[in-house]
Design an enzyme around this catalytic site. Structure first.
Site, PDB file in Angstrom:
ATOM      1  N   ASP A   8       0.914  -1.039  -0.129  1.00 42.12           N
ATOM      2  CA  ASP A   8       0.166   0.017  -0.058  1.00 42.12           C
ATOM      3  C   ASP A   8       0.929   1.179   0.002  1.00 42.12           C
ATOM      4  O   ASP A   8       1.958   1.071   0.252  1.00 42.12           O
ATOM      5  CB  ASP A   8      -1.071  -0.052   1.112  1.00 42.12           C
ATOM      6  CG  ASP A   8      -1.595   1.074   1.496  1.00 42.12           C
ATOM      7  OD1 ASP A   8      -2.321   1.553   0.661  1.00 42.12           O
ATOM      8  OD2 ASP A   8      -1.144   1.774   2.427  1.00 42.12           O
ATOM      9  N   ASP A  10      -0.174   5.367   1.053  1.00 44.35           N
ATOM     10  CA  ASP A  10      -0.415   6.156   2.018  1.00 44.35           C
ATOM     11  C   ASP A  10      -0.397   5.504   3.179  1.00 44.35           C
ATOM     12  O   ASP A  10      -1.319   4.594   3.524  1.00 44.35           O
ATOM     13  CB  ASP A  10      -1.785   6.821   1.928  1.00 44.35           C
ATOM     14  CG  ASP A  10      -1.782   8.049   0.902  1.00 44.35           C
ATOM     15  OD1 ASP A  10      -0.718   8.511   0.491  1.00 44.35           O
ATOM     16  OD2 ASP A  10      -2.887   7.898   0.158  1.00 44.35           O
ATOM     17  N   ASP A 166      -1.567  -0.671   5.822  1.00 45.98           N
ATOM     18  CA  ASP A 166      -1.546  -0.008   7.279  1.00 45.98           C
ATOM     19  C   ASP A 166      -3.157  -0.004   7.554  1.00 45.98           C
ATOM     20  O   ASP A 166      -3.282   0.597   8.874  1.00 45.98           O
ATOM     21  CB  ASP A 166      -1.312   1.435   7.121  1.00 45.98           C
ATOM     22  CG  ASP A 166      -1.991   2.291   6.197  1.00 45.98           C
ATOM     23  OD1 ASP A 166      -2.387   1.862   5.170  1.00 45.98           O
ATOM     24  OD2 ASP A 166      -2.567   3.366   6.729  1.00 45.98           O
TER      25      ASP A 166
HETATM   26  O1  PGA Z   1      -5.693   7.711  -1.029  1.00 48.30           O
HETATM   27  C1  PGA Z   1      -6.352   7.199  -0.053  1.00 48.30           C
HETATM   28  O2  PGA Z   1      -7.131   7.375   0.537  1.00 48.30           O
HETATM   29  C2  PGA Z   1      -5.664   5.800   0.545  1.00 48.30           C
HETATM   30  O3  PGA Z   1      -4.546   5.619  -0.062  1.00 48.30           O
HETATM   31  P1  PGA Z   1      -3.584   4.129   0.059  1.00 48.30           P
HETATM   32  O4  PGA Z   1      -4.539   3.160  -0.271  1.00 48.30           O
HETATM   33  O5  PGA Z   1      -2.359   4.520  -0.450  1.00 48.30           O
HETATM   34  O6  PGA Z   1      -3.736   4.118   1.826  1.00 48.30           O
HETATM   35 MG    MG Z   2      -2.953   3.289   3.517  1.00 48.36          MG
END
Ligand code: PGA
Ligand code: MG
Length: 221
Positions: A8, A10, A166
């Protein structure tokens, strides 16, 4: 071939909340609304930008009828500076380098739009480690639908080992794709780790290669 690992973005590879926070507060300033705290904004990350904008608007009492205008403003502000304040979490670059040197094929599967995801990975000199980047707009489906994660593994064309993320969304995506899940402890999750399905939780990226080796040793050959 050692197998495929998908990450992942973020809250897992990078702490991107400060740039999302800055962009959201610029969007709010455009309409004369008060800013949000970083902590509040961080709690809205996980399902992509349209969902984040919806939650920000609800929080600030901005009518849903303004959603197109607000989304456009958020995208303009965020894509103008997606990697000004965003930084990799501790030991991410050296861990990705070690995994790549160990023969693993690496991918990213995020709900963030693909273009700012690529900009961030490039700006932080992380893009070179990845053979595929699936963004929230790469497919019609977004996480927790398993399709984006399945597409990432399909592109890597190596045995699927692990999804590393996360959040609640990531745990659910891995469960639905039937892929083992490793939970990074210091991202943006709101649920206690023990309530999310996971193979292991880790605190520091430096421990990740050893955990993956141990996992492989336990796998039937
Ligand atoms: O952009 C988002 O809300 C989440 O991003 P992610 O899937 O990388 O955690
Ligand atoms: Mg994330």
């Amino acid at each position: 071939m050692s197998g495929a690992l998908v990450f992942d973005l973020d809250g897992t590879l990078v702490d991107s909340a400060p740039d999302l926070h800055a962009a959201a507060n610029r969007m709010l300033a455009d309409v004369g609304a008060m800013p949000l705290t970083l902590q509040r904004l961080t709690s809205f990350i996980g399902h992509g930008i349209p969902n984040l904008v919806r939650l920000v608007m609800e929080d600030r009492g901005i009518p849903a009828s303004r959603s197109a205008e607000m989304n456009a403003a958020m995208l303009t502000h965020y894509t103008a500076s997606p990697a000004t304040l965003t930084r990799p979490y501790g030991h991410v670059p050296e861990t990705l380098a070690a995994l790549k040197a160990g023969g693993y094929r690496l991918g990213v599967c995020t709900n963030k739009l693909r273009a700012p995801s690529i900009s961030i990975l490039e700006a932080l000199d992380l893009l070179r480690f990845f053979d595929v980047v699936i963004g929230g707009d790469s497919l019609p489906e977004k996480k927790p639908d398993p399709a984006p994660l399945q597409a990432a593994f399909a592109a890597l064309a190596a045995p699927r080992l692990l999804y590393i993320g996360d959040s609640e969304v990531d745990a659910e995506t891995a469960r639905r794709a039937d892929v083992p899940f490793a939970l990074y402890a210091h991202g943006y999750r709101k649920t206690p780790a023990e309530e999310l399905p996971h193979l292991f939780v880790f605190e520091d990226f430096l421990s990740l290669p050893g955990r993956i080796d141990a996992m492989k040793a336990d796998m039937p050959s």
